[in-house]
Design a protein around this motif. Sequence first.
Motif, PDB file in Angstrom:
ATOM      1  N   GLY A   1       0.801  -1.213   0.000  1.00  9.85           N
ATOM      2  CA  GLY A   1       0.000   0.000   0.000  1.00  9.85           C
ATOM      3  C   GLY A   1       0.831   1.259   0.000  1.00  9.85           C
ATOM      4  O   GLY A   1       0.400   2.298  -0.508  1.00  9.85           O
ATOM      5  N   ASP A   2       2.058   1.162   0.535  1.00  6.91           N
ATOM      6  CA  ASP A   2       2.913   2.338   0.630  1.00  6.91           C
ATOM      7  C   ASP A   2       4.235   2.163  -0.111  1.00  6.91           C
ATOM      8  O   ASP A   2       5.212   2.838   0.197  1.00  6.91           O
ATOM      9  CB  ASP A   2       3.192   2.672   2.101  1.00  6.91           C
ATOM     10  N   LYS A   3       4.272   1.274  -1.118  1.00  5.64           N
ATOM     11  CA  LYS A   3       5.535   1.033  -1.795  1.00  5.64           C
ATOM     12  C   LYS A   3       5.315   0.654  -3.258  1.00  5.64           C
ATOM     13  O   LYS A   3       4.439  -0.153  -3.590  1.00  5.64           O
ATOM     14  CB  LYS A   3       6.316  -0.074  -1.090  1.00  5.64           C
ATOM     15  N   TYR A   4       6.132   1.257  -4.151  1.00  4.24           N
ATOM     16  CA  TYR A   4       6.134   0.929  -5.570  1.00  4.24           C
ATOM     17  C   TYR A   4       7.544   0.535  -5.990  1.00  4.24           C
ATOM     18  O   TYR A   4       8.530   1.008  -5.425  1.00  4.24           O
ATOM     19  CB  TYR A   4       5.727   2.140  -6.426  1.00  4.24           C
ATOM     20  N   LEU A   5       7.630  -0.301  -7.011  1.00  2.00           N
ATOM     21  CA  LEU A   5       8.888  -0.561  -7.679  1.00  2.00           C
ATOM     22  C   LEU A   5       8.865   0.187  -9.004  1.00  2.00           C
ATOM     23  O   LEU A   5       7.959   0.008  -9.816  1.00  2.00           O
ATOM     24  CB  LEU A   5       9.079  -2.054  -7.941  1.00  2.00           C
ATOM     25  N   TYR A   6       9.879   1.038  -9.215  1.00  3.45           N
ATOM     26  CA  TYR A   6      10.005   1.772 -10.475  1.00  3.45           C
ATOM     27  C   TYR A   6      11.093   1.127 -11.315  1.00  3.45           C
ATOM     28  O   TYR A   6      12.172   0.798 -10.807  1.00  3.45           O
ATOM     29  CB  TYR A   6      10.363   3.232 -10.210  1.00  3.45           C
ATOM     30  N   GLU A   7      10.820   0.932 -12.620  1.00  9.21           N
ATOM     31  CA  GLU A   7      11.804   0.359 -13.531  1.00  9.21           C
ATOM     32  C   GLU A   7      11.917   1.206 -14.786  1.00  9.21           C
ATOM     33  O   GLU A   7      10.905   1.674 -15.326  1.00  9.21           O
ATOM     34  CB  GLU A   7      11.384  -1.051 -13.964  1.00  9.21           C
ATOM     35  N   ARG A   8      13.134   1.414 -15.229  1.00  4.01           N
ATOM     36  CA  ARG A   8      13.360   2.015 -16.540  1.00  4.01           C
ATOM     37  C   ARG A   8      13.479   0.900 -17.558  1.00  4.01           C
ATOM     38  O   ARG A   8      14.293  -0.013 -17.414  1.00  4.01           O
ATOM     39  CB  ARG A   8      14.625   2.858 -16.542  1.00  4.01           C
ATOM     40  N   LEU A   9      12.668   0.964 -18.627  1.00  5.72           N
ATOM     41  CA  LEU A   9      12.637  -0.100 -19.631  1.00  5.72           C
ATOM     42  C   LEU A   9      13.459   0.301 -20.855  1.00  5.72           C
ATOM     43  O   LEU A   9      12.977   0.324 -21.990  1.00  5.72           O
ATOM     44  CB  LEU A   9      11.183  -0.397 -20.012  1.00  5.72           C
ATOM     45  N   ASP A  10      14.724   0.612 -20.612  1.00  7.42           N
ATOM     46  CA  ASP A  10      15.612   1.036 -21.696  1.00  7.42           C
ATOM     47  C   ASP A  10      16.839   0.138 -21.812  1.00  7.42           C
ATOM     48  O   ASP A  10      17.807   0.485 -22.496  1.00  7.42           O
ATOM     49  CB  ASP A  10      16.053   2.489 -21.474  1.00  7.42           C
ATOM     50  N   GLY A  11      16.799  -1.003 -21.143  1.00 10.06           N
ATOM     51  CA  GLY A  11      17.931  -1.910 -21.182  1.00 10.06           C
ATOM     52  C   GLY A  11      18.986  -1.636 -20.129  1.00 10.06           C
ATOM     53  O   GLY A  11      19.945  -2.403 -20.002  1.00 10.06           O
ATOM     54  N   SER A  12      18.823  -0.567 -19.354  1.00 10.81           N
ATOM     55  CA  SER A  12      19.824  -0.225 -18.338  1.00 10.81           C
ATOM     56  C   SER A  12      19.714  -1.092 -17.094  1.00 10.81           C
ATOM     57  O   SER A  12      20.669  -1.221 -16.326  1.00 10.81           O
ATOM     58  CB  SER A  12      19.677   1.248 -17.927  1.00 10.81           C
ATOM     59  N   GLY A  13      18.539  -1.671 -16.878  1.00 12.80           N
ATOM     60  CA  GLY A  13      18.322  -2.467 -15.686  1.00 12.80           C
ATOM     61  C   GLY A  13      18.064  -1.643 -14.436  1.00 12.80           C
ATOM     62  O   GLY A  13      17.960  -2.194 -13.338  1.00 12.80           O
TER      63      GLY A  13
END
Length: 247
Positions: A202-214
Amino acid sequence: MDASIDNTAPSVGIKSLPGIAQLKPTSSPGLSIWAHTVGITPMDSKSTHSALPFPSHSIFWRRLDHEGFEGLQLGGLLNGWRLAGTALFLREGIPCQVSYEIACNAKWAFRKANIHGWMGNVPLSREVLVNDSRQWLLHGEPQPEVLDCIDLDMQFTASTNTIPFRRLNLEIGERAMLQTAWLRFPDFRLERRHQAYTRMAGDKYLYERLDGSGFKVELAVDACDVIQSYPGLCIAVPTPECSFGMQ
């Protein structure tokens, strides 16, 4: 904010906040003029519309990437939402002050941002606008690179993460991929960014960049989906209580 460099119909779900019945009306001539330019009507004491079930909310961050601080206020309009903040920080030893005001529609799709301030002795002023055809304009110039993007992500602040959080209204365990219009700082260029958010709690997200950088990072948020902790970027300064209710 994507800090890793230099450091579908949208839906909306309004979280209930204990002890708060409704928004208190606000009257601000400047806000009224600004909001009407993007078709979003600010609340005032003479309005006959019902108040939105979402109060104003303010937060103060200490920056972790540079020396500095930032304040943000999030509030409701009659048929939309407003984020207004000021960041004061050092960038490569140069003092910077950047203020912004952002309008979103009732479903949290971005509509307009006014940005102004200074970097050293250089004044800063930008306007970002999206029309009804999802065409983006930067200071009046078309930005085909970000055509059809829904969210604005500004490099110099964590405040714009709240926009996709509230627009997507993800359930715990749900993941969404999206393309955002990323506004670089200090050159203020718009770029298309492929990103993903997963609601881990409820109080946490995972953010990911989808550009191959990981690149990925866990983001802590409060009950209004405003960033509390963005590792390497900012952390909320503890206050006695969150600030709710327009005065």
